[in-house]
Design a protein around this motif. Structure first.
Motif: not given
Length: 515
Positions: A452-457, A462-468
């Motif tokens: 249940g830990v929020p995502p780290s930096k 990594e998620q931003t690179k996929k959305e680009l």
């Protein structure tokens, strides 16, 4: 034979040898170079332009389309001077011909190799780029000033412009482009064909009016600057259109060395004391009363005897009758360029005394506007050109919750780990085995909390690179503009005035008869 067009007037689609080209390294960092790939040089690649962004041999610049991105080349800058060979170094080279000591052996040019980094853009020369890159000999007239000056002077193709105080030649190049309509001594083929056709069919029996070519007549008091400007004008292919004269216009006026007249439609004076040159810019010789009123005006300094004698004698000398350098057929417009308001006051007073009308003063303070799209939001973290700050209160609150959530999980894990260590220490004292079920239970509990830990930096990036891959950055964000923090030009006052053409009784009768 028509002269070769200047690159300032017709650069063509490609950069050619022995013509000027501009290397643009940054927005305001430009390097001018006359492209000479076959010139003598200490480099094996020929003549080279060395910059902080790499080395650019002229052989890589010639025959390239304007606007091309030129990659830097690998140039051995430490091999300069090694082309000088002694007699003993040439025993086994070439055909065995001995070379005298100190003689330079000219080799074939080596093809330049592309470097791993560095580039520049090759752009054609224009008055704007030349103003940013010219070698400064004096303070120059920048683009915001001379563009407004030429517009107010109504300079158009075919006009003649007098420029006094040429300096570094910034205004000279802009003025040539404004008045250019062909080279002197050449006729437009289209005009000739139309004239021949009219004569053939009898449509026009009048003699065809000769075309008036535009020109710039530049005067400079400082002889070394005048000579240097003549050299630059010749290298730029503008010498048929620009006449540079070394002259003290305060005392000697604006007639040319060959006794011809500029026949000027526009005048630009960039002089320390322009009011002292105005007595030569009239249609008829000013009377002694007018000269006296100009000299006795409180705003005009009283000239000394040494200053007054040559000017007055030049105007009243019977051996040298007064000849106006102005175009007698049209009104003449003038602009003076002065950095101090005291100079403006003296110039305006002299203009009024000599009959100039519509006197006006303008100050130009130009600023550059930087227009761009501004993307703000936490989704811009790690994206180039983005502002990774919260764009709303909701984003800021959510980020704080994520940080506090990760901190709480971290502290709970640390506390659980500490309790586990204490429990094992106590069990060890009692002699019990704690590596069995209790350890597995503790491990399962730890795994359940990590889920249940929020995502780290790292996870967010990594998620931003996929959305680009699916984002269109050039359409996102707000369109904003900002001005420069300070002016990148010098303060100047521009005084404009108009001198009408002379009107006599004959002109009045012709106008009455015609209209």
């Amino acid at each position: 034979m028509a002269p070769v067009p200047s690159p300032f007037l017709d650069p063509g689609p490609y950069a050619t040898a022995n013509n000027l080209g501009i290397l643009q390294l940054r927005r305001d960092h430009l390097i001018p170079a006359v492209l000479s790939p076959n010139a003598d040089s200490d480099y094996a690649e020929g003549k080279v332009e060395n910059t902080r962004f790499g080395s650019f041999p002229h052989s890589t610049l010639v025959d390239q389309p304007w606007g091309t991105q030129i990659l830097a080349s690998v140039v051995d800058t430490g091999s300069r001077g090694k082309s000088k060979k002694r007699k003993r170094d040439t025993k086994d080279e070439g055909d065995g011909t001995p070379v005298a000591e100190g003689e330079v052996v000219k080799k074939d040019l080596v093809k330049a190799a592309v470097a791993s980094s560095g580039f520049a853009h090759l752009i054609p020369p224009t008055p704007e780029t030349w103003t940013l890159s010219l070698p400064h000999r004096t303070q120059v007239v920048y683009t915001p000033d001379y563009s407004y000056i030429l517009q107010r002077l109504r300079a158009r193709p075919g006009d003649h412009i007098i420029e006094a105080g040429a300096g570094s030649g910034s205004f000279t190049h802009a003025a040539v482009r404004a008045v250019y309509n062909g080279y002197p001594g050449t006729e437009d083929a289209t005009d000739q064909a139309n004239g021949d056709e009219e004569n053939a069919v009898g449509m026009s029996k009048k003699k065809k009016r000769r075309r008036r070519h535009g020109g710039v007549y530049s005067f400079e008091y400082h002889e070394p600057r005048a000579k240097q400007l003549q050299v630059e004008i010749k290298h730029h292919g503008l010498d048929p259109l620009v006449t540079v004269t070394h002259r003290d216009v305060y005392n000697e006026g604006f007639c040319l060395d060959d006794s011809s007249l500029p026949d000027a439609d526009c005048i630009f004076l960039d002089l320390p004391a322009p009011w002292q040159a105005l007595k030569h810019l009239t249609r008829s010789p000013p009377s002694s009363a007018v000269l006296k009123s100009v000299a006795s005006d409180p705003s005009t300094p009283t000239p000394t005897a040494s200053d007054e004698t040559p000017a007055t004698s030049h105007l009243s000398d019977p051996q040298k009758p007064f000849r106006s350098p102005l175009n007698p057929r049209n009104a003449t417009r003038i602009c003076t360029f002065s950095p101090c308001i005291e100079q403006v006051t003296k110039t305006v007073s002299a203009l009024r005394s000599l009959g100039w009308l519509e006197i006006d003063m303008v100050e130009i303070t130009a600023k550059r506007l930087d227009v761009r799209r501004e993307r703000v939001g936490l989704q811009e973290e790690g994206v180039r050109g983005g502002n990774a700050h919260p764009a709303s209160v909701q984003e800021a609150v959510q980020r704080l919750r994520d940080v506090e959530g990760r901190a709480a999980v971290f502290h709970s894990l640390q506390k659980e780990k500490q309790e586990d260590v204490m429990r094992k220490a106590e069990a060890k004292k009692r002699g019990e085995n704690v590596d069995g079920a209790q350890g597995d239970k503790g491990g399962k509990g730890k795994k359940k909390k990590v889920e249940g830990v929020p995502p780290s930096k790292h996870d967010r990036r990594e998620q931003t690179k996929k959305e680009l891959e699916s984002r269109t950055l050039f359409k996102e964000g707000r369109l904003v503009h900002r001005t420069e923090p300070e002016l990148k030009t010098h303060t100047s006052y521009l005084v404009f005035a108009v001198l009408p053409r002379e009107w006599n009784r004959e002109d009045e009768e012709k106008a009455r008869t015609k209209w």
